[in-house]
Design a protein around this motif. Structure first.
Motif, PDB file in Angstrom:
ATOM      1  N   CYS A 177      -8.592  51.565  15.709  1.00 15.48           N
ATOM      2  CA  CYS A 177      -7.716  52.659  16.128  1.00 15.48           C
ATOM      3  C   CYS A 177      -8.504  53.634  16.999  1.00 15.48           C
ATOM      4  N   GLU A 216      -7.161  56.759  17.821  1.00 20.63           N
ATOM      5  CA  GLU A 216      -6.698  58.130  17.554  1.00 20.63           C
ATOM      6  C   GLU A 216      -7.308  58.564  16.226  1.00 20.63           C
ATOM      7  N   HIS A 229      -9.728  57.412   9.405  1.00 24.15           N
ATOM      8  CA  HIS A 229      -9.514  56.831  10.736  1.00 24.15           C
ATOM      9  C   HIS A 229     -10.566  55.781  11.086  1.00 24.15           C
TER      10      HIS A 229
HETATM   11 CU   LIG Z   1      -4.963  55.287  13.352  1.00 25.12          CU
END
Ligand SMILES: [Cu+2]
Length: 379
Positions: free
Chosen positions: A360, A362, A368
């Motif tokens: 990912c 973001e 994350h």
């Molecule tokens: Cu994410």
């Protein structure tokens, strides 16, 4: 070039009757050039759909006043704005135009088309309008914005066609944008000056100057205008802008349904629902069906073989507004943004074997960095 471009005493405002042009097009009286239907100059002249009228040299902007009754033209080499009357132009065409240029295009004399000229300053470029009957013209050489009154009956007949004031801007303004200022119903109150060079407005960080947008208060009448705010912009020159009222915008917070394809504006037939994720093989064609939710891709391991053709769908199944995920598979040049509810399908050929991470892009939660997985391509 400069000498050639500015060699004539005047240039020409081109007046095109586009209703007549549409009729000519529908009648098939066109020639095809590079796949485009083109009305030739002779056809345009025969059908009375093209006229010229002289305008000051090196014209820059041609802007239509809110009631559609006047056209404002600025010639960069002339300190005036020249205001043409739509009605006068129509009357002149109705009365018949005698003079033509060397190609036979009828020329309406300036005295038959012009309503007024207003001396505004040096280097006038573009004009916008407000809700008080004023026009605003950017002055590149004076680095200022001029406010002048439109003397027509729909605007400020009590003031006539006169310069009201100028406000210095920093520096060398090109376009200006007044609130809804090139529409039939300008909002007034604010204007943004899109300036070319900021020079001394900001701390220097090197030879390349930021462009500088400035917000100007135009809410009062008469000679008061004031720069309220500077906004430096790096990168390329912002050429033009529009200001519209915020209540005209009704954006979605998230896509209306999970699995939305923004291109078709509907739920994608390939959208993946939770529980139906997986890697599916049909000969050399592999389909990867994946969901993304904070902060996890399902599946986390995708195993395929070199030479496979891969069709990969990722559906962001989030309904929260702040739940955009990214997806990067850099070796295969895949880099996506997946807004809440969005579904994206991409394809590639698995040309190289190895283990490749996807992740990912973001910063979507405290976990994350764990939102990643591995694509294994078996040799
Ligand atoms: Cu994410």
């Amino acid at each position: 070039f400069e000498a050639g471009v500015s060699q004539n005493t005047t240039d020409f405002l081109h007046i095109i009757n586009w209703h007549a042009a549409e009729e000519v097009f529908l009648a098939g009286d066109t020639v095809e050039i590079n796949g485009m239907q083109v009305i030739t100059l002779d056809t345009a002249i025969e059908n009375n759909l093209l006229f010229f009228t002289p305008e000051p040299r090196s014209p820059h902007g041609a802007d239509v006043a809110p009631h559609g009754d006047f056209i404002v033209v600025s010639g960069k080499l002339d300190p005036h704005v020249t205001v043409y009357s739509f009605q006068k132009i129509m009357d002149a065409i109705e009365a018949g135009v005698e003079e033509t240029d060397q190609y036979g295009v009828p020329i309406i004399p300036m005295e038959d088309s012009v309503e007024a000229q207003v001396e505004v300053g040096l280097g006038p470029l573009h004009t916008e309008f407000d809700n008080q009957g004023y026009a605003y013209t950017s002055l590149f050489l004076d680095t200022a914005v001029a406010r002048w009154s439109l003397g027509g009956e729909n605007y400020r007949p009590e003031d006539g066609w006169t310069l009201q004031s100028t406000v210095p801007v920093q520096y060398n303004v090109g376009h200006i944008a007044a609130a809804e200022g090139d529409t039939v119903d300008p909002d007034g109150r604010y204007l943004v000056s899109l300036n070319k060079w900021s020079v001394d407005r900001f701390l220097s960080t090197g030879p390349l100057l930021p462009q500088n947008l400035q917000l100007v208060d135009i809410s009062q009448s008469g000679d008061f205008m004031q720069v309220l705010y500077d906004m430096p912009l790096t990168g390329g020159e912002p050429h033009y802008a529009q200001i519209i009222k915020a209540d005209k915008l009704h954006p979605w917070d998230v896509y209306p349904e999970i699995g939305w394809d923004p291109v078709t504006q509907s739920v994608s037939p390939d959208a993946v629902e939770p529980g139906e994720e997986g890697v599916f093989r049909d000969g050399n064609n592999v389909t990867v069906r994946m969901t993304a939710v904070r902060s996890h891709y399902t599946p986390e391991h995708v195993e395929i073989r070199q030479g496979d053709h891969v069709t990969w769908t990722i559906t962001n199944i989030e309904r929260a507004r702040d739940a955009t995920h990214g997806f990067a598979l850099p070796y295969y040049n895949i880099n996506l943004s997946l807004e809440p509810g969005e579904s994206i399908t991409f394809e590639f050929d698995a040309t190289r074997d190895g283990v490749f991470s996807y992740y990912c892009t973001e910063f979507c939660s405290a976990l994350h960095l764990e939102m990643m997985g591995y694509l294994t391509v078996q040799p």
